[in-house]
Enzyme design. Structure first.
Site, PDB file in Angstrom:
ATOM      1  N   GLU A  90      54.756  91.106  31.558  1.00 32.09           N
ATOM      2  CA  GLU A  90      54.693  91.744  30.675  1.00 32.09           C
ATOM      3  C   GLU A  90      53.801  92.936  31.025  1.00 32.09           C
ATOM      4  O   GLU A  90      52.703  92.774  31.631  1.00 32.09           O
ATOM      5  CB  GLU A  90      54.410  91.731  29.148  1.00 32.09           C
ATOM      6  CG  GLU A  90      55.569  90.704  28.728  1.00 32.09           C
ATOM      7  CD  GLU A  90      55.312  90.074  27.322  1.00 32.09           C
ATOM      8  OE1 GLU A  90      56.072  89.843  26.508  1.00 32.09           O
ATOM      9  OE2 GLU A  90      53.943  90.041  26.876  1.00 32.09           O
ATOM     10  N   CYS A 103      48.728  98.846  31.459  1.00 30.73           N
ATOM     11  CA  CYS A 103      48.151  97.610  31.470  1.00 30.73           C
ATOM     12  C   CYS A 103      48.919  96.713  32.130  1.00 30.73           C
ATOM     13  O   CYS A 103      50.187  96.379  31.825  1.00 30.73           O
ATOM     14  CB  CYS A 103      47.789  97.018  30.068  1.00 30.73           C
ATOM     15  SG  CYS A 103      47.014  95.638  30.230  1.00 30.73           S
ATOM     16  N   CYS A 110      47.553  82.228  33.970  1.00 30.96           N
ATOM     17  CA  CYS A 110      46.291  82.091  34.563  1.00 30.96           C
ATOM     18  C   CYS A 110      45.618  80.788  34.467  1.00 30.96           C
ATOM     19  O   CYS A 110      45.918  79.714  33.618  1.00 30.96           O
ATOM     20  CB  CYS A 110      45.331  83.111  33.710  1.00 30.96           C
ATOM     21  SG  CYS A 110      43.638  83.437  34.461  1.00 30.96           S
ATOM     22  N   CYS A 114      40.336  80.255  29.918  1.00 28.79           N
ATOM     23  CA  CYS A 114      39.441  80.862  28.679  1.00 28.79           C
ATOM     24  C   CYS A 114      40.021  80.439  27.463  1.00 28.79           C
ATOM     25  O   CYS A 114      41.110  80.685  27.274  1.00 28.79           O
ATOM     26  CB  CYS A 114      38.846  82.318  28.884  1.00 28.79           C
ATOM     27  SG  CYS A 114      38.420  82.840  30.535  1.00 28.79           S
ATOM     28  N   CYS A 117      42.024  82.876  24.928  1.00 30.91           N
ATOM     29  CA  CYS A 117      42.877  83.598  25.602  1.00 30.91           C
ATOM     30  C   CYS A 117      44.488  82.897  25.386  1.00 30.91           C
ATOM     31  O   CYS A 117      44.526  81.845  26.158  1.00 30.91           O
ATOM     32  CB  CYS A 117      42.456  84.043  27.088  1.00 30.91           C
ATOM     33  SG  CYS A 117      43.655  84.877  28.038  1.00 30.91           S
ATOM     34  N   GLY A 163      46.696  87.174  33.601  1.00 28.96           N
ATOM     35  CA  GLY A 163      46.010  86.666  35.016  1.00 28.96           C
ATOM     36  C   GLY A 163      44.768  87.210  35.406  1.00 28.96           C
ATOM     37  O   GLY A 163      44.327  88.122  34.726  1.00 28.96           O
ATOM     38  N   GLU A 164      44.068  86.613  36.242  1.00 24.26           N
ATOM     39  CA  GLU A 164      42.837  87.037  36.880  1.00 24.26           C
ATOM     40  C   GLU A 164      43.002  87.767  38.051  1.00 24.26           C
ATOM     41  O   GLU A 164      43.318  86.986  39.119  1.00 24.26           O
ATOM     42  CB  GLU A 164      42.108  85.718  36.991  1.00 24.26           C
ATOM     43  CG  GLU A 164      40.631  85.856  37.759  1.00 24.26           C
ATOM     44  CD  GLU A 164      39.818  87.276  37.414  1.00 24.26           C
ATOM     45  OE1 GLU A 164      39.345  87.102  36.275  1.00 24.26           O
ATOM     46  OE2 GLU A 164      39.419  88.005  38.009  1.00 24.26           O
ATOM     47  N   SER A 195      39.842  94.461  35.793  1.00 25.55           N
ATOM     48  CA  SER A 195      38.810  93.456  34.806  1.00 25.55           C
ATOM     49  C   SER A 195      38.799  91.941  35.078  1.00 25.55           C
ATOM     50  O   SER A 195      39.862  91.542  35.816  1.00 25.55           O
ATOM     51  CB  SER A 195      39.498  93.499  33.273  1.00 25.55           C
ATOM     52  OG  SER A 195      38.967  92.478  32.685  1.00 25.55           O
ATOM     53  N   SER A 217      34.421  90.595  32.050  1.00 22.34           N
ATOM     54  CA  SER A 217      34.721  89.861  30.618  1.00 22.34           C
ATOM     55  C   SER A 217      33.601  89.019  30.587  1.00 22.34           C
ATOM     56  O   SER A 217      33.335  87.866  30.837  1.00 22.34           O
ATOM     57  CB  SER A 217      36.001  89.001  30.704  1.00 22.34           C
ATOM     58  OG  SER A 217      37.038  89.960  30.743  1.00 22.34           O
ATOM     59  N   LEU A 218      32.591  89.616  29.638  1.00 20.43           N
ATOM     60  CA  LEU A 218      31.304  88.803  29.556  1.00 20.43           C
ATOM     61  C   LEU A 218      31.150  87.894  28.267  1.00 20.43           C
ATOM     62  O   LEU A 218      31.321  86.718  28.448  1.00 20.43           O
ATOM     63  CB  LEU A 218      30.141  89.735  29.213  1.00 20.43           C
ATOM     64  CG  LEU A 218      28.730  89.344  29.391  1.00 20.43           C
ATOM     65  CD1 LEU A 218      28.446  88.696  30.881  1.00 20.43           C
ATOM     66  CD2 LEU A 218      28.042  90.613  29.283  1.00 20.43           C
ATOM     67  N   ASN A 294      42.206  88.939  18.889  1.00 12.61           N
ATOM     68  CA  ASN A 294      43.690  89.029  18.627  1.00 12.61           C
ATOM     69  C   ASN A 294      44.176  87.651  18.509  1.00 12.61           C
ATOM     70  O   ASN A 294      44.138  86.849  19.553  1.00 12.61           O
ATOM     71  CB  ASN A 294      44.404  89.563  19.645  1.00 12.61           C
ATOM     72  CG  ASN A 294      44.144  91.256  19.584  1.00 12.61           C
ATOM     73  OD1 ASN A 294      44.232  91.998  18.849  1.00 12.61           O
ATOM     74  ND2 ASN A 294      43.878  91.753  20.869  1.00 12.61           N
ATOM     75  N   CYS A 337      45.730  93.098  23.453  1.00 14.56           N
ATOM     76  CA  CYS A 337      45.068  92.401  24.297  1.00 14.56           C
ATOM     77  C   CYS A 337      45.019  91.081  24.244  1.00 14.56           C
ATOM     78  O   CYS A 337      44.816  90.768  23.137  1.00 14.56           O
ATOM     79  CB  CYS A 337      43.693  93.036  23.977  1.00 14.56           C
ATOM     80  SG  CYS A 337      42.354  93.229  25.570  1.00 14.56           S
TER      81      CYS A 337
HETATM   82  N1  SAH Z   1      41.706  87.888  33.620  1.00 14.27           N
HETATM   83  C1  SAH Z   1      40.747  89.251  33.282  1.00 14.27           C
HETATM   84  C2  SAH Z   1      41.964  90.464  33.079  1.00 14.27           C
HETATM   85  C3  SAH Z   1      43.080  90.201  31.734  1.00 14.27           C
HETATM   86  S1  SAH Z   1      42.570  89.731  30.429  1.00 14.27           S
HETATM   87  C4  SAH Z   1      39.705  88.981  32.432  1.00 14.27           C
HETATM   88  O1  SAH Z   1      39.795  87.860  32.024  1.00 14.27           O
HETATM   89  O2  SAH Z   1      39.058  89.944  32.498  1.00 14.27           O
HETATM   90  C5  SAH Z   1      41.923  91.597  29.607  1.00 14.27           C
HETATM   91  C6  SAH Z   1      40.691  91.172  28.568  1.00 14.27           C
HETATM   92  O3  SAH Z   1      41.297  90.678  27.504  1.00 14.27           O
HETATM   93  C7  SAH Z   1      39.598  90.475  28.827  1.00 14.27           C
HETATM   94  O4  SAH Z   1      38.281  90.761  28.875  1.00 14.27           O
HETATM   95  C8  SAH Z   1      39.961  89.174  28.212  1.00 14.27           C
HETATM   96  O5  SAH Z   1      38.770  88.130  27.980  1.00 14.27           O
HETATM   97  C9  SAH Z   1      40.504  89.758  26.927  1.00 14.27           C
HETATM   98  N2  SAH Z   1      41.229  88.778  25.977  1.00 14.27           N
HETATM   99  C10 SAH Z   1      41.637  87.664  26.125  1.00 14.27           C
HETATM  100  N3  SAH Z   1      42.338  86.905  25.095  1.00 14.27           N
HETATM  101  C11 SAH Z   1      41.891  87.963  24.323  1.00 14.27           C
HETATM  102  C12 SAH Z   1      42.329  87.586  22.789  1.00 14.27           C
HETATM  103  N4  SAH Z   1      43.086  86.910  22.251  1.00 14.27           N
HETATM  104  N5  SAH Z   1      41.787  88.675  22.045  1.00 14.27           N
HETATM  105  C13 SAH Z   1      41.181  89.731  22.675  1.00 14.27           C
HETATM  106  N6  SAH Z   1      40.949  89.834  24.006  1.00 14.27           N
HETATM  107  C14 SAH Z   1      41.245  88.649  24.657  1.00 14.27           C
HETATM  108 FE1  SF4 Z   2      42.563  84.348  32.631  1.00 14.97          FE
HETATM  109 FE2  SF4 Z   2      41.250  86.464  31.997  1.00 14.97          FE
HETATM  110 FE3  SF4 Z   2      42.600  84.897  30.091  1.00 14.97          FE
HETATM  111 FE4  SF4 Z   2      40.386  84.236  31.095  1.00 14.97          FE
HETATM  112  S1  SF4 Z   2      40.552  85.984  29.779  1.00 14.97           S
HETATM  113  S2  SF4 Z   2      42.237  82.913  30.860  1.00 14.97           S
HETATM  114  S3  SF4 Z   2      40.394  85.108  33.104  1.00 14.97           S
HETATM  115  S4  SF4 Z   2      43.670  86.238  31.861  1.00 14.97           S
END
Ligand code: SAH
Ligand code: SF4
Length: 361
Positions: A90, A103, A110, A114, A117, A163-164, A195, A217-218, A294, A337
């Protein structure tokens, strides 16, 4: 068939020369394909007919097939693209007053797991090809077109979909070169943001190969918590990550890193977390982007309470930081997101295991 959507300028030039063509044709082709969104050689009128016929026999211009297009009440748009056996991916477009941001996804699923996510929970299938990554921009650009002044509607790209991106390094860099190329999408480096969850060696490579704006993504202010919710932290802990951010800034097109911080109720949003966070980033010029979590089914997390988010934000502001809070857009079409799930056919089978686990509990 060679798919010409897989090539940036260097790759296209090399390919054409290998076919006995003139190198300058590469720029012409990029313009037709990306600038004008053309996929039929017959319409490329400034290229000699014999050349077009020859290219038509051995090459193609094939983006991933469009399977669905949705529009949200708030103007957010979403496209689903078919990537074959691996499932669907998507792409989301978010219009704002002063810009239009696309985006883009970099992988199907991925592998980094995390815990908050939805993409990570689904497991990993495969990397997207260059054609599949730039194909998202190609479709969105074709569908959105230009504003009345002739400007492109897409002014910014964020590599923040599924994805990363740094785990699919070569293809992502080639696709970003196309985003930046004046013959293709002509975006400035400041308007393309990658990101990452913090793959330190790849951040160092990116700084040399294709420095664009960087978001990290801290999500946690100490190693114990980050090990748990962003497991790649076990490999590249916070001290290393902060050093990598500083090195990146030496060549970055912007003079700050954006730290993304998902707000999870009771997990990472207390006053003590804010205090630790301020201490952690003290040597890194940065801004914060707080993302209200989210939710998705069985996530096990809740979004921080509005008062707590406000309090956390104020603590950072009082410490002198610029803080933005990401507005949730496209809620009604699951485009927010971390909700981009697509349909991942998980090669790792983790999705099935996960569902079983839920049942067993
Ligand atoms: N893999 C990369 C980029 C994709 S995610 C990364 O992790 O940075 C884009 C952003 O959305 C990241 O900061 C991720 O941590 C955040 N994210 C993932 N799941 C989420 C959720 N359920 N609610 C809000 N942000 C989320
Ligand atoms: Fe992968 Fe980014 Fe989701 Fe972590 S937040 S699982 S790195 S897509």
């Amino acid at each position: 068939m060679t798919n010409l959507l897989d090539f940036d300028l260097a790759g296209m030039t090399e390919y054409l020369v290998s076919q006995g063509e003139k190198p300058f044709r590469a720029k012409q082709l990029l313009r037709w394909i990306h600038h004008f969104g053309e996929s039929d050689f017959a319409n490329m009128t400034d290229i000699a007919k014999v050349t077009r016929e020859k290219l038509g026999k051995v090459t193609c211009i094939t983006p991933p097939a469009l399977v669905a297009e949705q529009a949200s009440e708030d103007g957010t748009r979403k496209w689903a693209l078919n990537v074959g056996q691996a499932g669907a991916i998507e792409t989301v477009f978010i219009p704002e007053d002063d810009r239009g941001t696309l985006c883009v996804s970099s992988q199907v699923g991925c592998a980094l797991e995390c815990t908050f996510c939805s993409t990570g929970r689904q497991g990993f299938n495969r990397n997207l090809t260059v054609a599949e990554i730039i194909g998202q921009v190609w479709w969105a650009n074709k569908s959105l077109g230009r504003d009345p002044k002739g400007e492109r509607i897409i002014s910014n790209v964020v590599m923040m979909g599924m994805g990363e991106p740094l785990a699919n390094y070569d293809n992502v860099v080639t696709a970003m070169r196309l985003m930046l190329d004046d013959h293709a999408y002509g975006l400035s480096r400041r308007r393309v943001t990658l990101s990452t969850s913090g793959i330190v060696p790849a951040m160092d490579r990116l700084r040399e190969d294709c420095p664009v704006a960087l978001a990290v993504s801290l999500h946690a202010p100490n190693d114990a918590l980050r090990d748990e919710i962003v497991p790649i932290n076990k490999k590249y802990p916070l001290a290393q990550l902060m050093e990598a951010c500083r090195r990146y800034l030496e060549k970055a097109p912007r003079d700050f890193i954006t730290f993304e911080y998902v707000m999870l109720d009771g997990v990472n949003d207390t006053d003590e977390h804010a205090r630790q966070l301020i201490a952690l980033v003290k040597d890194v010029p940065c801004k914060f982007n707080l993302i209200p979590f989210n939710p998705f089914p069985n996530s096990g997390y809740a979004r921080s309470k509005p008062e707590q988010l406000k309090r956390f934000r104020q603590r950072l502001i009082d410490a002198g930081f610029v803080v933005t809070v990401r507005r949730t857009r496209g809620d009604d079409i699951d485009a927010a997101c971390g909700q981009l799930a697509g349909q991942v056919m998980d090669k790792t089978q983790r999705q099935i295991k996960w569902q079983q686990l839920q049942k067993d509990e």
